[in-house]
Design an enzyme around this catalytic site. Structure first.
Site, PDB file in Angstrom:
ATOM      1  N   HIS A 113      42.355  39.423  42.730  1.00  0.00           N
ATOM      2  CA  HIS A 113      41.096  40.029  43.177  1.00  0.00           C
ATOM      3  C   HIS A 113      40.593  41.115  42.233  1.00  0.00           C
ATOM      4  CE1 HIS A 113      43.643  43.196  45.180  1.00  0.00           C
ATOM      5  NE2 HIS A 113      42.639  43.947  44.805  1.00  0.00           N
ATOM      6  N   ASP A 144      47.222  35.883  45.375  1.00  0.00           N
ATOM      7  CA  ASP A 144      46.500  37.035  44.830  1.00  0.00           C
ATOM      8  C   ASP A 144      47.160  37.548  43.548  1.00  0.00           C
ATOM      9  OD1 ASP A 144      44.480  38.862  44.625  1.00  0.00           O
ATOM     10  OD2 ASP A 144      45.378  40.329  45.984  1.00  0.00           O
ATOM     11  N   SER A 222      45.468  48.417  42.719  1.00  0.00           N
ATOM     12  CA  SER A 222      45.723  46.988  42.834  1.00  0.00           C
ATOM     13  C   SER A 222      46.229  46.409  41.520  1.00  0.00           C
ATOM     14  CB  SER A 222      44.450  46.251  43.252  1.00  0.00           C
ATOM     15  OG  SER A 222      44.078  46.605  44.551  1.00  0.00           O
TER      16      SER A 222
END
Length: 373
Positions: A113, A144, A222
């Protein structure tokens, strides 16, 4: 002439400003002496006192950061922007995230993402002066995860130590290094709050075995590593619960990463397995009071078709629904997530027993899994 018979009286000294001046000077000198003394005492009180040696846990945290930080990179996602006046095309920064060096060949691991919506990415190494354009090597949307590659000299690349997530325990210390809100090389600490959590990926398929931690994870973290006290990567920080850090963050476990990343490097994708069916969305069987996965269609020549799984036949004239899968390998299947959860650990060639409801009764049908696109 003075009167000789009048006695002489002492004449008073003349009144002048000299005495007052002496008093004022004395007061000033006394005040200055007191001020100097007060300043000296204040300086003595504010003097820097050597603290002595650091605590052992502080030393270990500092050493861990120094060892791991060179492996953590800052990823900037870029979008192409056209100058309306000059018609020139240039890169515009759109987002930032974190990644880490996987090997000396320049492979960088991050979250899918982080790069999902952008065509170009740039990587800044930990020295904060080395920038490299990155190409996308492979992506795993269901987990992911993504792998980028940069063309950097080997002496500038420090691969992160890899650990395992199989023996993690709730309560053990963990450390997150990332770039929250664009502030690079940020260290946060916490503990493992829970294990075996499940979250949905961007494809709405469940990611199992997630690590929950209270180490502060914010936007920009992230793709960064979650590290144990031995300096090993035990997970990739993926998301937080809510819009801002509330002490609940999640990381993809290291064992999943160690399984997927080599496939992404070699093939650019992860082998997906399935039984060769297309299923209705969960609300369709639920709206009819059914619990399970309703088969919409089967892939021609696929394992489900060969095993005799029945598809649905919906036309303007008739509505005939296919098999309703209620269990897989004798584990209950209440919705699509349950089915994905059961199939996920399996590989092509494995056999799964599907329990279906058909014609008012249940039937067990063995189906051999195969790789699917």
């Amino acid at each position: 002439m003075p009167d000789a018979d009048r006695p002489l009286r002492p004449r008073p000294a003349p009144t002048t400003g000299v005495n007052w001046l002496l008093v004022i000077l004395l007061v000033l000198v006394t005040g200055l002496l007191w001020r100097d003394r007060a300043l000296r005492e204040a300086a003595e009180r504010q003097a820097v006192i050597p603290r002595g040696d650091l605590a052992e846990d502080e030393k270990s945290t500092i050493a861990l950061f120094k060892e791991a930080a060179p492996s953590v990179v800052h990823i900037t996602s870029l979008a192409l922007q056209r100058d309306a006046l000059r018609q020139n095309v240039y890169n515009l920064q759109k987002g930032t995230g974190t990644g880490f060096v996987w090997d000396k060949q320049g492979h960088i691991v991050t979250n899918y993402h982080v790069i999902e919506k952008f065509k170009a990415n740039r990587v800044m190494l930990s020295d904060r002066v080395s920038f490299y354009d990155a190409t996308t090597v492979g992506i795993a949307r269901d987990k992911d995860l993504a792998v980028l590659k940069i063309d950097a000299p080997e002496d500038k690349l420090t691969p992160l130590l890899l650990g395992t997530s199989a023996d993690l325990q709730v309560g053990q210390k963990v450390f997150a290094i990332g770039n929250p809100f664009g502030f690079d090389q940020t260290l946060t600490t916490g503990v493992i709050s829970a294990l075996g959590r499940e979250i949905l990926s961007v494809t709405q398929r469940p990611i199992q075995g997630m690590i929950q931690t209270d180490a502060a994870i914010n936007p920009g973290n992230s793709g960064g590593p979650l590290i144990d006290s031995a300096g090993r990567m035990i997970g990739v920080n993926t998301l937080i619960y809510g819009e801002v850090n509330a002490g609940i963050g999640f990381a993809v476990p290291a064992d999943t990463i160690r399984k997927i990343v080599p496939q992404l490097i070699e093939h650019g994708k992860v082998e997906r397995i399935g039984v060769g069916i297309k299923i209705w969305e969960d609300w369709v069987p639920a709206s009819r009071g059914w619990q399970g996965v309703l088969v919409q269609d089967v892939v021609e020549g696929g394992p489900a078709a060969e095993a005799g799984i029945r598809p649905s036949h919906i036309t303007d004239e008739e509505e005939v629904f296919g098999d309703l899968i209620v269990a897989a390998n004798r584990k209950p299947v209440r919705n699509g997530r349950d089915l994905y959860r059961i199939l996920d650990p399996l590989k092509a060639g494995d056999q799964v027993i599907l329990t279906v409801v058909r014609d008012g009764g249940e039937k067990n049908i063995p189906v051999t899994l195969q790789a699917i696109e």
